[in-house]
Scaffold this motif. Structure first.
Motif, PDB file in Angstrom:
ATOM      1  N   MET A   1       0.840  -1.212   0.000  1.00  0.00           N
ATOM      2  CA  MET A   1       0.000   0.000   0.000  1.00  0.00           C
ATOM      3  C   MET A   1       0.869   1.254   0.000  1.00  0.00           C
ATOM      4  O   MET A   1       0.417   2.326  -0.383  1.00  0.00           O
ATOM      5  N   LEU A   2       2.125   1.132   0.424  1.00  0.00           N
ATOM      6  CA  LEU A   2       3.032   2.284   0.425  1.00  0.00           C
ATOM      7  C   LEU A   2       3.316   2.799  -0.983  1.00  0.00           C
ATOM      8  O   LEU A   2       3.705   3.952  -1.150  1.00  0.00           O
ATOM      9  N   TRP A   3       3.121   1.958  -1.992  1.00  0.00           N
ATOM     10  CA  TRP A   3       3.321   2.424  -3.369  1.00  0.00           C
ATOM     11  C   TRP A   3       2.375   3.572  -3.700  1.00  0.00           C
ATOM     12  O   TRP A   3       2.667   4.374  -4.582  1.00  0.00           O
ATOM     13  N   LEU A   4       1.270   3.665  -2.975  1.00  0.00           N
ATOM     14  CA  LEU A   4       0.334   4.780  -3.185  1.00  0.00           C
ATOM     15  C   LEU A   4       0.992   6.125  -2.903  1.00  0.00           C
ATOM     16  O   LEU A   4       0.578   7.151  -3.437  1.00  0.00           O
ATOM     17  N   CYS A   5       2.013   6.129  -2.054  1.00  0.00           N
ATOM     18  CA  CYS A   5       2.708   7.377  -1.731  1.00  0.00           C
ATOM     19  C   CYS A   5       3.365   7.994  -2.960  1.00  0.00           C
ATOM     20  O   CYS A   5       3.651   9.194  -2.971  1.00  0.00           O
ATOM     21  N   LEU A   6       3.613   7.187  -3.983  1.00  0.00           N
ATOM     22  CA  LEU A   6       4.234   7.706  -5.187  1.00  0.00           C
ATOM     23  C   LEU A   6       3.244   8.468  -6.069  1.00  0.00           C
ATOM     24  O   LEU A   6       3.654   9.193  -6.972  1.00  0.00           O
ATOM     25  N   LEU A   7       1.954   8.277  -5.806  1.00  0.00           N
ATOM     26  CA  LEU A   7       0.942   9.003  -6.579  1.00  0.00           C
ATOM     27  C   LEU A   7       0.916  10.464  -6.146  1.00  0.00           C
ATOM     28  O   LEU A   7       1.072  10.785  -4.969  1.00  0.00           O
ATOM     29  N   CYS A   8       0.716  11.311  -7.089  1.00  0.00           N
ATOM     30  CA  CYS A   8       0.622  12.743  -6.774  1.00  0.00           C
ATOM     31  C   CYS A   8      -0.679  13.020  -6.016  1.00  0.00           C
ATOM     32  O   CYS A   8      -1.640  12.281  -6.110  1.00  0.00           O
ATOM     33  N   GLY A   9      -0.673  14.107  -5.291  1.00  0.00           N
ATOM     34  CA  GLY A   9      -1.891  14.520  -4.597  1.00  0.00           C
ATOM     35  C   GLY A   9      -2.132  13.743  -3.325  1.00  0.00           C
ATOM     36  O   GLY A   9      -1.292  13.716  -2.441  1.00  0.00           O
ATOM     37  N   ILE A  10      -3.262  13.066  -3.241  1.00  0.00           N
ATOM     38  CA  ILE A  10      -3.657  12.445  -1.983  1.00  0.00           C
ATOM     39  C   ILE A  10      -3.148  11.023  -1.818  1.00  0.00           C
ATOM     40  O   ILE A  10      -3.459  10.373  -0.843  1.00  0.00           O
ATOM     41  N   GLY A  11      -2.354  10.519  -2.762  1.00  0.00           N
ATOM     42  CA  GLY A  11      -1.871   9.142  -2.693  1.00  0.00           C
ATOM     43  C   GLY A  11      -1.167   8.806  -1.391  1.00  0.00           C
ATOM     44  O   GLY A  11      -1.343   7.733  -0.838  1.00  0.00           O
TER      45      GLY A  11
END
Length: 150
Positions: free
Chosen positions: A114-124
């Motif tokens: 789920m930490l891969w979401l941190c790479l998304l811009c904005g609210i990731g």
């Protein structure tokens, strides 16, 4: 778990991405990792203020331009030295930070991926952070026993 216990636990499990971490362990270590960021922010703000102050002084009296330029260069040295120090601290904290994030996500029953979401811009990056707020899943899960019960 208090601040020192959490820091000791995270450094004892420096690169351990398996198992689970309690909320207190995660949030105390998260606070520790925020401190270098706050210091770097303060350093950047200090440098910006000093450059603005020196620029204003140089514009008021162009005859002192070389003196003002020398002062600006001395602030550059302090600034880059500070950035290097806080950058090295942040780099040293990177692996234990990722490890405690993964263990905390395991504790709430989620995959560390789920930490891969941190790479998304904005609210990731907010999604895993919000997941870390919730309480531990009771009893053992696929990632190990509940650290509250151990």
């Amino acid at each position: 778990m208090n601040f020192l216990e959490a820091i000791k636990a995270c450094f004892a499990k420096y690169a351990t991405f398996s198992g689970r971490a309690r909320r207190s362990e995660f949030w105390w270590f998260y606070l520790l990792t925020c401190i270098p960021s706050w210091c770097m922010s303060a350093l950047v703000q200090w440098k910006t203020a000093k450059v603005a102050e020196l620029t204003a002084a140089a514009l008021q009296d162009m005859s002192q331009y070389n003196e003002v330029l020398a002062q600006a260069e001395s602030f550059d040295t302090i600034f880059y030295l500070g950035l290097a120090v806080f950058g090295l601290i942040s780099l040293a904290l990177l692996i234990p930070t990722l490890a405690v994030w993964v263990r905390r996500l395991h504790d709430v029953g989620k995959s560390g991926h789920m930490l891969w979401l941190c790479l998304l811009c904005g609210i990731g990056g907010l999604i895993p952070l919000i997941m870390c707020i919730s309480d531990s899943k009771p009893g053992p899960n696929q990632y190990g026993p509940n650290p509250k019960e151990v």
